[in-house]
Design a protein around this motif. Structure first.
Motif, PDB file in Angstrom:
ATOM      1  N   GLY A 168      27.251  15.651  20.426  1.00  0.00           N
ATOM      2  CA  GLY A 168      27.195  17.005  20.971  1.00  0.00           C
ATOM      3  C   GLY A 168      27.320  18.084  19.916  1.00  0.00           C
ATOM      4  N   HIS A 169      27.875  17.727  18.777  1.00  0.00           N
ATOM      5  CA  HIS A 169      27.980  18.684  17.667  1.00  0.00           C
ATOM      6  C   HIS A 169      26.800  18.548  16.716  1.00  0.00           C
ATOM      7  CE1 HIS A 169      31.933  20.075  18.845  1.00  0.00           C
ATOM      8  NE2 HIS A 169      32.168  18.821  19.187  1.00  0.00           N
ATOM      9  N   ARG A 170      26.303  17.335  16.513  1.00  0.00           N
ATOM     10  CA  ARG A 170      25.166  17.111  15.608  1.00  0.00           C
ATOM     11  C   ARG A 170      23.870  17.662  16.204  1.00  0.00           C
ATOM     12  NH1 ARG A 170      23.865  16.391  10.471  1.00  0.00           N
ATOM     13  NH2 ARG A 170      24.548  14.264  10.079  1.00  0.00           N
ATOM     14  N   ASP A 188      26.958  19.764   5.996  1.00  0.00           N
ATOM     15  CA  ASP A 188      28.080  20.628   5.597  1.00  0.00           C
ATOM     16  C   ASP A 188      28.679  21.348   6.792  1.00  0.00           C
ATOM     17  OD1 ASP A 188      27.830  19.856   2.957  1.00  0.00           O
ATOM     18  OD2 ASP A 188      26.695  21.636   2.350  1.00  0.00           O
ATOM     19  N   ASP A 189      27.828  21.823   7.692  1.00  0.00           N
ATOM     20  CA  ASP A 189      28.325  22.505   8.890  1.00  0.00           C
ATOM     21  C   ASP A 189      29.016  21.518   9.831  1.00  0.00           C
ATOM     22  OD1 ASP A 189      27.272  24.894   7.936  1.00  0.00           O
ATOM     23  OD2 ASP A 189      25.386  24.651   9.026  1.00  0.00           O
ATOM     24  N   LEU A 190      28.444  20.321   9.953  1.00  0.00           N
ATOM     25  CA  LEU A 190      29.071  19.305  10.785  1.00  0.00           C
ATOM     26  C   LEU A 190      30.437  18.926  10.221  1.00  0.00           C
ATOM     27  CD1 LEU A 190      28.803  17.379  13.232  1.00  0.00           C
ATOM     28  CD2 LEU A 190      27.772  15.716  11.658  1.00  0.00           C
ATOM     29  N   ARG A 191      30.526  18.778   8.910  1.00  0.00           N
ATOM     30  CA  ARG A 191      31.809  18.434   8.281  1.00  0.00           C
ATOM     31  C   ARG A 191      32.852  19.524   8.528  1.00  0.00           C
ATOM     32  NH1 ARG A 191      32.431  14.333   4.889  1.00  0.00           N
ATOM     33  NH2 ARG A 191      33.960  15.405   3.593  1.00  0.00           N
ATOM     34  N   ALA A 192      32.457  20.771   8.413  1.00  0.00           N
ATOM     35  CA  ALA A 192      33.406  21.865   8.652  1.00  0.00           C
ATOM     36  C   ALA A 192      33.895  21.840  10.094  1.00  0.00           C
ATOM     37  CB  ALA A 192      32.755  23.208   8.321  1.00  0.00           C
TER      38      ALA A 192
END
Length: 192
Positions: free
Chosen positions: A45-47, A58-62
């Protein structure tokens, strides 16, 4: 918990649920999160942003670092890009390792249901018949589940033995009955 869902005396507070597509990761994660009073985080749901656009690593990691900052959570998903973040904070990894035939059959049924009901998955995305029938594992959840199964199995089998993960309790569940036992033992442990 130990392999097969047998209990040891460790708490289950921050959990990574992993396994092949169709193994039941999200269902288990939601039930487990409800049992321990924790948020359930579905990495898909975030990816997968609107229009099936992938959130950059990078955004997913944050985002995942923020979601895993709390004292209690259950995260489900297999993303290499964030595994180190999740596992660094986790106390338990629950690996649902069902046979390939079972998860592939589940993905076929799930995709058929999603197509028939036009079920929204994440951020307005829905499965499409052309993608489901594609031979490309990047497009078809059925093909991805089938071809990805051996690699995921090797990955998590090796991870269990890696000294870098010594702080983690690995629970390998190989049957639906083992999943049910794991939930029952976890629920019983929360009541005592």
């Amino acid at each position: 918990m130990r392999a097969g869902g047998r209990c040891d005396d460790g708490a289950v507070e921050r959990v990574s649920v992993v396994g092949n597509s169709g193994s039941g990761k999200t269902a288990l994660a939601r039930r487990l999160a409800a049992l321990i009073g924790a948020p359930s985080v579905e990495l898909d749901g975030h990816r997968h942003q609107a229009g099936w656009t992938e959130l950059p690593d990078d955004d997913l990691r944050a985002r995942v670092a923020e979601l895993c900052a709390g004292d209690r959570w259950v995260v489900d998903g297999n993303y290499d890009a964030v595994r180190d973040l999740v596992w660094a904070r986790a106390d338990t990894v629950v690996w649902i390792d069902l046979p390939r035939w079972r998860v592939t059959a589940r993905v076929v049924r799930r995709s058929a249901w999603r197509l028939a009901t036009r079920t929204e998955l994440w951020n307005g995305n829905r499965e499409h018949l052309r993608a489901v029938l594609s031979r490309d594992p990047a497009r078809s959840p059925v093909v991805a589940s089938f071809v990805g199964h051996p690699g995921l199995r090797r990955c998590y089998a090796a991870a269990r033995l890696d000294p870098a993960h010594r702080h983690l309790r690995f629970v390998r569940l190989t049957t639906p009955a083992a999943v049910r036992r794991f939930l029952a033992v976890t629920a019983a442990g929360r009541r005592t």
